[in-house]
Design a protein around this motif. Sequence first.
Motif, PDB file in Angstrom:
ATOM      1  N   ALA A   4       0.834  -1.202   0.000  1.00  0.00           N
ATOM      2  CA  ALA A   4       0.000   0.000   0.000  1.00  0.00           C
ATOM      3  C   ALA A   4       0.872   1.257   0.000  1.00  0.00           C
ATOM      4  CB  ALA A   4      -0.945  -0.004   1.200  1.00  0.00           C
ATOM      5  N   ALA A   5       1.976   1.229   0.729  1.00  0.00           N
ATOM      6  CA  ALA A   5       2.888   2.372   0.768  1.00  0.00           C
ATOM      7  C   ALA A   5       3.528   2.598  -0.601  1.00  0.00           C
ATOM      8  CB  ALA A   5       3.958   2.154   1.835  1.00  0.00           C
ATOM      9  N   THR A  34       1.405  -8.980  -6.155  1.00  0.00           N
ATOM     10  CA  THR A  34       2.860  -9.053  -6.013  1.00  0.00           C
ATOM     11  C   THR A  34       3.318 -10.387  -5.446  1.00  0.00           C
ATOM     12  OG1 THR A  34       2.794  -8.063  -3.799  1.00  0.00           O
ATOM     13  CG2 THR A  34       3.055  -6.562  -5.678  1.00  0.00           C
ATOM     14  N   HIS A  35       2.381 -11.160  -4.886  1.00  0.00           N
ATOM     15  CA  HIS A  35       2.699 -12.479  -4.345  1.00  0.00           C
ATOM     16  C   HIS A  35       1.447 -13.368  -4.441  1.00  0.00           C
ATOM     17  CE1 HIS A  35       1.275  -9.975  -1.002  1.00  0.00           C
ATOM     18  NE2 HIS A  35       0.781 -11.083  -0.495  1.00  0.00           N
ATOM     19  N   THR A  36       1.595 -14.637  -4.147  1.00  0.00           N
ATOM     20  CA  THR A  36       0.475 -15.571  -4.204  1.00  0.00           C
ATOM     21  C   THR A  36      -0.491 -15.272  -3.069  1.00  0.00           C
ATOM     22  OG1 THR A  36       1.927 -17.265  -5.135  1.00  0.00           O
ATOM     23  CG2 THR A  36      -0.156 -18.016  -4.202  1.00  0.00           C
ATOM     24  N   LEU A  37      -1.771 -15.150  -3.415  1.00  0.00           N
ATOM     25  CA  LEU A  37      -2.819 -14.883  -2.436  1.00  0.00           C
ATOM     26  C   LEU A  37      -3.687 -16.127  -2.309  1.00  0.00           C
ATOM     27  CD1 LEU A  37      -3.865 -11.332  -3.713  1.00  0.00           C
ATOM     28  CD2 LEU A  37      -2.130 -11.913  -2.001  1.00  0.00           C
ATOM     29  N   SER A  38      -4.056 -16.486  -1.088  1.00  0.00           N
ATOM     30  CA  SER A  38      -4.863 -17.688  -0.897  1.00  0.00           C
ATOM     31  C   SER A  38      -6.295 -17.335  -0.523  1.00  0.00           C
ATOM     32  CB  SER A  38      -4.237 -18.585   0.176  1.00  0.00           C
ATOM     33  OG  SER A  38      -4.180 -17.892   1.408  1.00  0.00           O
ATOM     34  N   ASP A  43      -3.123  -7.254  -0.657  1.00  0.00           N
ATOM     35  CA  ASP A  43      -2.099  -6.737  -1.555  1.00  0.00           C
ATOM     36  C   ASP A  43      -2.667  -5.512  -2.279  1.00  0.00           C
ATOM     37  OD1 ASP A  43       0.311  -6.550  -2.903  1.00  0.00           O
ATOM     38  OD2 ASP A  43       0.008  -8.322  -4.142  1.00  0.00           O
ATOM     39  N   THR A  44      -1.800  -4.657  -2.742  1.00  0.00           N
ATOM     40  CA  THR A  44      -2.177  -3.466  -3.511  1.00  0.00           C
ATOM     41  C   THR A  44      -1.175  -3.285  -4.635  1.00  0.00           C
ATOM     42  OG1 THR A  44      -3.098  -2.374  -1.570  1.00  0.00           O
ATOM     43  CG2 THR A  44      -2.532  -0.972  -3.405  1.00  0.00           C
ATOM     44  N   GLN A  94      -5.073   2.246  -8.766  1.00  0.00           N
ATOM     45  CA  GLN A  94      -4.701   1.432  -7.606  1.00  0.00           C
ATOM     46  C   GLN A  94      -5.749   0.336  -7.450  1.00  0.00           C
ATOM     47  OE1 GLN A  94      -4.135   3.517  -3.867  1.00  0.00           O
ATOM     48  NE2 GLN A  94      -4.869   1.740  -2.746  1.00  0.00           N
ATOM     49  N   VAL A  95      -5.297  -0.919  -7.448  1.00  0.00           N
ATOM     50  CA  VAL A  95      -6.185  -2.066  -7.258  1.00  0.00           C
ATOM     51  C   VAL A  95      -5.848  -2.709  -5.922  1.00  0.00           C
ATOM     52  CG1 VAL A  95      -6.923  -4.304  -8.169  1.00  0.00           C
ATOM     53  CG2 VAL A  95      -6.381  -2.432  -9.747  1.00  0.00           C
ATOM     54  N   ASP A  96      -6.867  -2.831  -5.074  1.00  0.00           N
ATOM     55  CA  ASP A  96      -6.708  -3.451  -3.759  1.00  0.00           C
ATOM     56  C   ASP A  96      -7.282  -4.866  -3.805  1.00  0.00           C
ATOM     57  OD1 ASP A  96      -5.699  -1.035  -2.794  1.00  0.00           O
ATOM     58  OD2 ASP A  96      -7.664  -0.360  -2.083  1.00  0.00           O
TER      59      ASP A  96
END
Length: 166
Positions: free
Chosen positions: A63-64, A149-153, A127-128, A115-117
């Motif tokens: 987010a930052a 940016t990484h695998t989300l479960s 993730d953002t 920006q996609v959250d």
Amino acid sequence: MAGVRGRGLAGVVMVALAMGVTGCSDADGPSAAASKAASAVASAGAVVSSAASEASDAAESAAAVAKDKLSEVKDGVDAKDEVALGVPAKDADGRTTVSVTAKNSDGSKKSFAVQVDFKDEGGNLLDTVVVTIPDVGANATGEGTARSTHTLSGTVTAETGKALRY
């Protein structure tokens, strides 16, 4: 994350109880087995809590970074109403992706920073990312893809955080 934490802890409790029920010998005794089970539950709870904290830290960091990228846009105007997201899916690498469509209602060529959250079922930020859709013609539509940016479960939803037309 509370749902993940609860499910993980419940699984550890079940394993610990099973160990306590089936793992007793006369030398250990029931109270020793119960103590071992309680210790296993406490350790697992700390691991689950640590994993939840790391995931939260990663989301805050993303987010930052997104905020910094959006701050680089000069003379951007709010275009959140001009942006639509598709349905999240997994790509070949296991990352979550979602299509981003931007409608340029301006009379000249513009670019978009969106920006996609990515959030879990409970609405917690996972993730953002920021997607740039460059050079969308006057009164035309541009397309882009947001990729985590990484695998989300678990079940992941996507929301437009901010969108700027510039």
